[in-house]
Design a protein around this motif. Structure first.
Motif, short mmCIF file in Angstrom:
data_model
loop_
_atom_site.label_atom_id
_atom_site.label_comp_id
_atom_site.label_asym_id
_atom_site.label_seq_id
_atom_site.Cartn_x
_atom_site.Cartn_y
_atom_site.Cartn_z
N CYS A 26 52.90 72.26 3.14
CA CYS A 26 53.38 72.02 4.50
C CYS A 26 52.40 71.15 5.28
N ASN A 30 53.16 67.68 6.97
CA ASN A 30 52.93 67.48 8.40
C ASN A 30 52.06 66.25 8.66
N GLU A 72 63.38 67.10 7.08
CA GLU A 72 63.52 68.31 6.25
C GLU A 72 64.07 67.94 4.88
N PHE A 99 57.93 77.63 5.43
CA PHE A 99 58.61 77.49 6.72
C PHE A 99 57.86 78.19 7.84
N GLU A 100 57.13 79.24 7.51
CA GLU A 100 56.28 79.88 8.52
C GLU A 100 55.22 78.88 8.99
N TYR A 102 55.52 75.70 8.81
CA TYR A 102 56.28 74.60 9.42
C TYR A 102 56.81 74.97 10.81
N GLY A 103 56.84 76.27 11.09
CA GLY A 103 57.32 76.73 12.39
C GLY A 103 58.82 76.86 12.46
N ARG A 104 59.47 77.00 11.31
CA ARG A 104 60.92 77.15 11.25
C ARG A 104 61.26 78.32 10.34
N LYS A 105 62.55 78.61 10.23
CA LYS A 105 63.02 79.70 9.38
C LYS A 105 63.68 79.11 8.14
N SER A 107 66.35 78.53 5.81
CA SER A 107 67.79 78.68 6.03
C SER A 107 68.58 78.72 4.73
N TRP A 110 68.94 75.51 2.61
CA TRP A 110 67.89 75.19 1.66
C TRP A 110 68.09 75.96 0.36
#
Length: 181
Positions: A26, A30, A72, A99-100, A102-105, A107, A110
Motif C-alpha cells: 500500500c 501511495n 483502485e 485497505f486498512e 489505504y484508509g478504505r474498506k 469491498s 474486489w
C-alpha cells in the motif's frame, strides 16, 4: 545464513508478516509506484531490531506514475499475482490489512475480481495441459485436413471436435475415478 533468516521469521506470527507485506504494498502504491510483477518471489523479507523489512526486487517492469495517484483498478491489477498464491482466508486478511493502510474498506467488488483471476489462471492451466495432449494435436490435424482437403464446412468440424472433447473428458474422468479408488 538462510537457516538464521528462516528462524528469525519464526518469531513473527503469520498475521504480522502478512500485515507487513500489505502495508509495504500500500505504501508503494501511495507513492505512485506500480511493480507490475508483485509476487512473493519478488519481495525480499528481512528482519532487523525485531521489525520486518520488505524490499521489492525484480523491478524491471515497475513504473512511477508522476501525474496522478494510482487508481483502485491499477492497485488491484498489481496485487493480483501477490494474492493468487494465498488461500482465501489469508488473501482476505492481506486485503483487509492493505485497505486498512489505504484508509478504505475491502469491498465485495474486489473479492469478485480476485475470484475471476483465480478462475482465469485455473482455466489457463487446464488449457495448457489439454493442448499438450496428443489427442488435441490429432484433432487440430484432422480439422486442417477436413478444411483444406475434404472441404468440410467449419461449423461441422467444430461440432465433431466438441463431441470428441466430451468423449475424451468422460474417459478422463472415469480413469481419474479408477485411479483414486
Amino acid at each position: 545464513l538462510l537457516t538464521k533468516f528462516k528462524f528469525s521469521l519464526y518469531s513473527f506470527s503469520k498475521e504480522e508478516i502478512i500485515k507487513a507485506v500489505a502495508n509495504f504494498s500500500c505504501n508503494m502504491h501511495n507513492k505512485k509506484i506500480i511493480h507490475h510483477d508483485l509476487t512473493g518471489g519478488n519481495l525480499l523479507v528481512t528482519t532487523e531490531n525485531n521489525e520486518i523489512n520488505i524490499t521489492a526486487i525484480d523491478i524491471g517492469r515497475a513504473s512511477i506514475n508522476m501525474m496522478k495517484s494510482i487508481s483502485e483498478h491499477q492497485r488491484l491489477l498489481d496485487l493480483m499475482r501477490c494474492c493468487y498464491k494465498l488461500n482465501w482466508p489469508n488473501r482476505e486478511l492481506f486485503m483487509d490489512y492493505y485497505f486498512e493502510a489505504y484508509g478504505r474498506k475491502f469491498s465485495h467488488r474486489w473479492k469478485t475480481s480476485l475470484s475471476y483471476y483465480d478462475w482465469k489462471l485455473k482455466t489457463k492451466k487446464k488449457l495448457k495441459r489439454a493442448l499438450k495432449s496428443k489427442a488435441m494435436y490429432a484433432i487440430a490435424f484432422g480439422t486442417f485436413i477436413g478444411i483444406f482437403f475434404l472441404s468440410i464446412p467449419f461449423p461441422i468440424l467444430i461440432i465433431i471436435a466438441a463431441i470428441i472433447g466430451v468423449i475424451g473428458e468422460i474417459i478422463n474422468r472415469k480413469s481419474d475415478f479408477n485411479v483414486n479408488n
